[in-house]
Design a protein around this motif. Sequence first.
Motif, mmCIF file in Angstrom:
data_model
loop_
_atom_site.group_PDB
_atom_site.id
_atom_site.type_symbol
_atom_site.label_atom_id
_atom_site.label_comp_id
_atom_site.label_asym_id
_atom_site.label_seq_id
_atom_site.Cartn_x
_atom_site.Cartn_y
_atom_site.Cartn_z
ATOM 1 N N SER A 1 68.830 7.554 17.381
ATOM 2 C CA SER A 1 67.445 7.940 17.228
ATOM 3 C C SER A 1 67.171 8.368 18.712
ATOM 4 O O SER A 1 66.186 8.811 19.195
ATOM 5 C CB SER A 1 67.174 7.152 16.708
ATOM 6 N N ILE A 2 67.331 7.429 19.269
ATOM 7 C CA ILE A 2 67.107 7.333 21.137
ATOM 8 C C ILE A 2 67.720 8.231 21.843
ATOM 9 O O ILE A 2 67.235 9.028 22.445
ATOM 10 C CB ILE A 2 68.119 5.800 21.948
ATOM 11 N N ALA A 3 68.927 8.707 21.376
ATOM 12 C CA ALA A 3 69.758 10.158 21.791
ATOM 13 C C ALA A 3 68.269 10.979 21.512
ATOM 14 O O ALA A 3 68.641 12.016 22.769
ATOM 15 C CB ALA A 3 70.905 10.164 21.978
ATOM 16 N N ALA A 4 68.929 11.403 20.291
ATOM 17 C CA ALA A 4 67.848 12.398 19.736
ATOM 18 C C ALA A 4 66.145 12.528 20.280
ATOM 19 O O ALA A 4 66.112 13.501 20.934
ATOM 20 C CB ALA A 4 67.971 12.274 18.384
ATOM 21 N N ILE A 5 65.546 11.445 20.737
ATOM 22 C CA ILE A 5 64.540 11.690 21.041
ATOM 23 C C ILE A 5 64.557 11.816 22.188
ATOM 24 O O ILE A 5 62.983 12.650 22.896
ATOM 25 C CB ILE A 5 63.452 10.274 21.023
ATOM 26 N N ALA A 6 65.550 11.509 23.324
ATOM 27 C CA ALA A 6 65.855 11.953 24.667
ATOM 28 C C ALA A 6 65.803 13.701 25.031
ATOM 29 O O ALA A 6 65.015 13.892 25.616
ATOM 30 C CB ALA A 6 66.981 10.934 25.505
ATOM 31 N N LEU A 7 66.988 13.842 23.677
ATOM 32 C CA LEU A 7 66.981 14.759 23.768
ATOM 33 C C LEU A 7 65.881 15.971 23.549
ATOM 34 O O LEU A 7 65.410 16.980 24.220
ATOM 35 C CB LEU A 7 67.918 15.405 23.063
ATOM 36 N N PHE A 8 65.135 15.652 22.952
ATOM 37 C CA PHE A 8 64.057 15.934 22.656
ATOM 38 C C PHE A 8 62.576 16.210 23.494
ATOM 39 O O PHE A 8 61.279 17.189 23.472
ATOM 40 C CB PHE A 8 63.516 15.513 21.350
ATOM 41 N N VAL A 9 62.932 15.388 24.089
ATOM 42 C CA VAL A 9 61.066 15.548 25.375
ATOM 43 C C VAL A 9 61.622 15.873 26.130
ATOM 44 O O VAL A 9 61.134 17.516 27.113
ATOM 45 C CB VAL A 9 61.512 13.755 25.883
ATOM 46 N N SER A 10 62.933 16.461 26.684
ATOM 47 C CA SER A 10 64.435 17.573 28.072
ATOM 48 C C SER A 10 63.523 18.836 27.224
ATOM 49 O O SER A 10 63.223 19.379 27.938
ATOM 50 C CB SER A 10 65.604 17.010 27.954
ATOM 51 N N ALA A 11 63.797 18.779 25.620
ATOM 52 C CA ALA A 11 64.136 20.350 25.187
ATOM 53 C C ALA A 11 62.270 20.697 25.099
ATOM 54 O O ALA A 11 61.799 21.886 25.668
ATOM 55 C CB ALA A 11 64.264 20.184 23.861
ATOM 56 N N PHE A 12 60.872 20.234 24.580
ATOM 57 C CA PHE A 12 59.728 19.807 24.456
ATOM 58 C C PHE A 12 59.262 20.287 25.958
ATOM 59 O O PHE A 12 58.402 21.525 26.358
ATOM 60 C CB PHE A 12 59.301 18.874 23.924
ATOM 61 N N ILE B 1 66.185 23.771 20.015
ATOM 62 C CA ILE B 1 66.954 22.331 20.294
ATOM 63 C C ILE B 1 65.725 21.511 19.938
ATOM 64 O O ILE B 1 65.835 20.246 19.474
ATOM 65 C CB ILE B 1 67.576 22.611 21.903
ATOM 66 N N ALA B 2 64.215 21.808 20.690
ATOM 67 C CA ALA B 2 63.237 20.651 20.099
ATOM 68 C C ALA B 2 62.815 20.005 18.463
ATOM 69 O O ALA B 2 63.080 19.516 17.871
ATOM 70 C CB ALA B 2 62.030 20.551 20.712
ATOM 71 N N PHE B 3 63.242 21.751 17.367
ATOM 72 C CA PHE B 3 63.355 21.182 16.412
ATOM 73 C C PHE B 3 64.726 20.506 15.965
ATOM 74 O O PHE B 3 64.233 19.581 14.992
ATOM 75 C CB PHE B 3 63.003 22.523 15.223
ATOM 76 N N LEU B 4 65.533 20.912 16.136
ATOM 77 C CA LEU B 4 66.543 20.051 15.562
ATOM 78 C C LEU B 4 66.017 18.814 16.316
ATOM 79 O O LEU B 4 66.884 17.539 15.044
ATOM 80 C CB LEU B 4 68.035 21.157 16.457
ATOM 81 N N THR B 5 66.210 18.370 16.928
ATOM 82 C CA THR B 5 66.591 17.121 18.071
ATOM 83 C C THR B 5 65.947 16.408 16.820
ATOM 84 O O THR B 5 65.730 15.290 17.115
ATOM 85 C CB THR B 5 66.441 16.689 19.581
ATOM 86 N N VAL B 6 64.037 16.759 16.810
ATOM 87 C CA VAL B 6 62.659 15.621 16.283
ATOM 88 C C VAL B 6 63.473 15.576 14.488
ATOM 89 O O VAL B 6 63.005 14.388 14.199
ATOM 90 C CB VAL B 6 61.778 16.339 16.823
ATOM 91 N N ALA B 7 64.235 16.576 14.165
ATOM 92 C CA ALA B 7 64.240 16.584 12.763
ATOM 93 C C ALA B 7 65.553 15.931 12.192
ATOM 94 O O ALA B 7 65.428 14.784 11.843
ATOM 95 C CB ALA B 7 64.451 17.714 12.440
ATOM 96 N N LEU B 8 66.140 15.587 13.518
ATOM 97 C CA LEU B 8 67.293 14.884 13.317
ATOM 98 C C LEU B 8 66.865 13.323 13.565
ATOM 99 O O LEU B 8 67.355 11.886 13.501
ATOM 100 C CB LEU B 8 68.492 15.088 14.793
ATOM 101 N N ALA B 9 65.847 12.986 14.924
ATOM 102 C CA ALA B 9 65.084 11.310 15.258
ATOM 103 C C ALA B 9 64.501 11.268 13.545
ATOM 104 O O ALA B 9 64.609 9.664 13.587
ATOM 105 C CB ALA B 9 63.948 11.829 16.655
ATOM 106 N N GLY B 10 63.820 11.794 13.063
ATOM 107 C CA GLY B 10 63.114 12.011 11.855
ATOM 108 C C GLY B 10 64.129 11.198 11.027
ATOM 109 O O GLY B 10 64.020 10.091 10.234
ATOM 110 N N ALA B 11 64.521 11.904 10.795
ATOM 111 C CA ALA B 11 66.013 11.468 9.139
ATOM 112 C C ALA B 11 66.530 10.153 9.876
ATOM 113 O O ALA B 11 66.987 9.448 8.466
ATOM 114 C CB ALA B 11 66.615 12.533 9.762
ATOM 115 N N THR B 12 66.875 10.279 10.403
ATOM 116 C CA THR B 12 68.290 8.629 11.177
ATOM 117 C C THR B 12 67.008 7.902 11.641
ATOM 118 O O THR B 12 67.396 6.957 11.420
ATOM 119 C CB THR B 12 68.683 9.029 12.623
ATOM 120 N N ILE B 13 66.103 7.962 12.325
ATOM 121 C CA ILE B 13 64.809 6.265 12.235
ATOM 122 C C ILE B 13 64.403 5.910 10.682
ATOM 123 O O ILE B 13 64.381 5.477 9.772
ATOM 124 C CB ILE B 13 63.532 6.980 12.824
#
Length: 257
Positions: free
Chosen positions: A172-183, A190-202
């Motif tokens: 979750s932390i890695a996905a959020i970090a990647l989302f911030v970088s992509a955004f 990439i932002a959509f992929l990571t934020v979807a992954l973060a939501g599902a994992t959390i």
Amino acid sequence: MEIIGLPSYLIVFLIGLIVAFLITPVVEKLAVKIGAVDIPTERKVHAEPIPSLGGVAIYLSFLLALFFALIKFFPNEREINGILLGGTVMLLFGIADDIKDLSPKVKFIGQILAATTLVVFGVQMEFIGNPLGGLIDLGIWGVPATLLWVVALSNIINFIDGLDGLAAGVSSIAAIALFVSAFETGQTTIAFLTVALAGATIGFLTHNFNPARIFMGDSGSMFLGFMLGAITVHGVMKSVAIVSLLLAKSKSPRHWM
């Protein structure tokens, strides 16, 4: 490309989180029915049998969260199809391992097949950063570098999946970090992929905290590791991922599974 604001990303995140929260108990019951249960041994920390197969809940929640973005913003991206297909291959091998306990050799073959799917769909490393500045063209070495990277991250997540909530929390932390970088860099896909992954994992993590009611199993750890590897290859954000994951791995106990 349409300019995407934070509300769109928030919607995708909340869909993933809510769906995972709701369907994980359903997957938990399914795991018990089909015998996907982690039996405690002297090498494991849990004292009672725990349903596995949590990766199915993460996978389904991730897909449903991503559906809105796929339809509205990038319905025909070949690379995204490759990432999703490769993730599905990884998930299926993980499910088989959760049920039948595959040999390391078979699991490795599955990881290679999933990573190869990325290359077939055009997702591969072409350059790496030069410590002295600039980029290094990998040329023909891009394919083996991609396979090594994705398989390595898949196993990193698998190795740290030894305590309740650890692998899901790190992912979750890695996905959020990647989302911030992509955004911040305007990488919408990439932002959509990571934020979807973060939501599902959390969302899954709410059921995986100590004492865990369900484990993600190899279906979850291999899928999450693959997705983080594939996303970073596609988005050229490998440094963000490796700092997040290796730092967590260095602080985690040995893998007990």
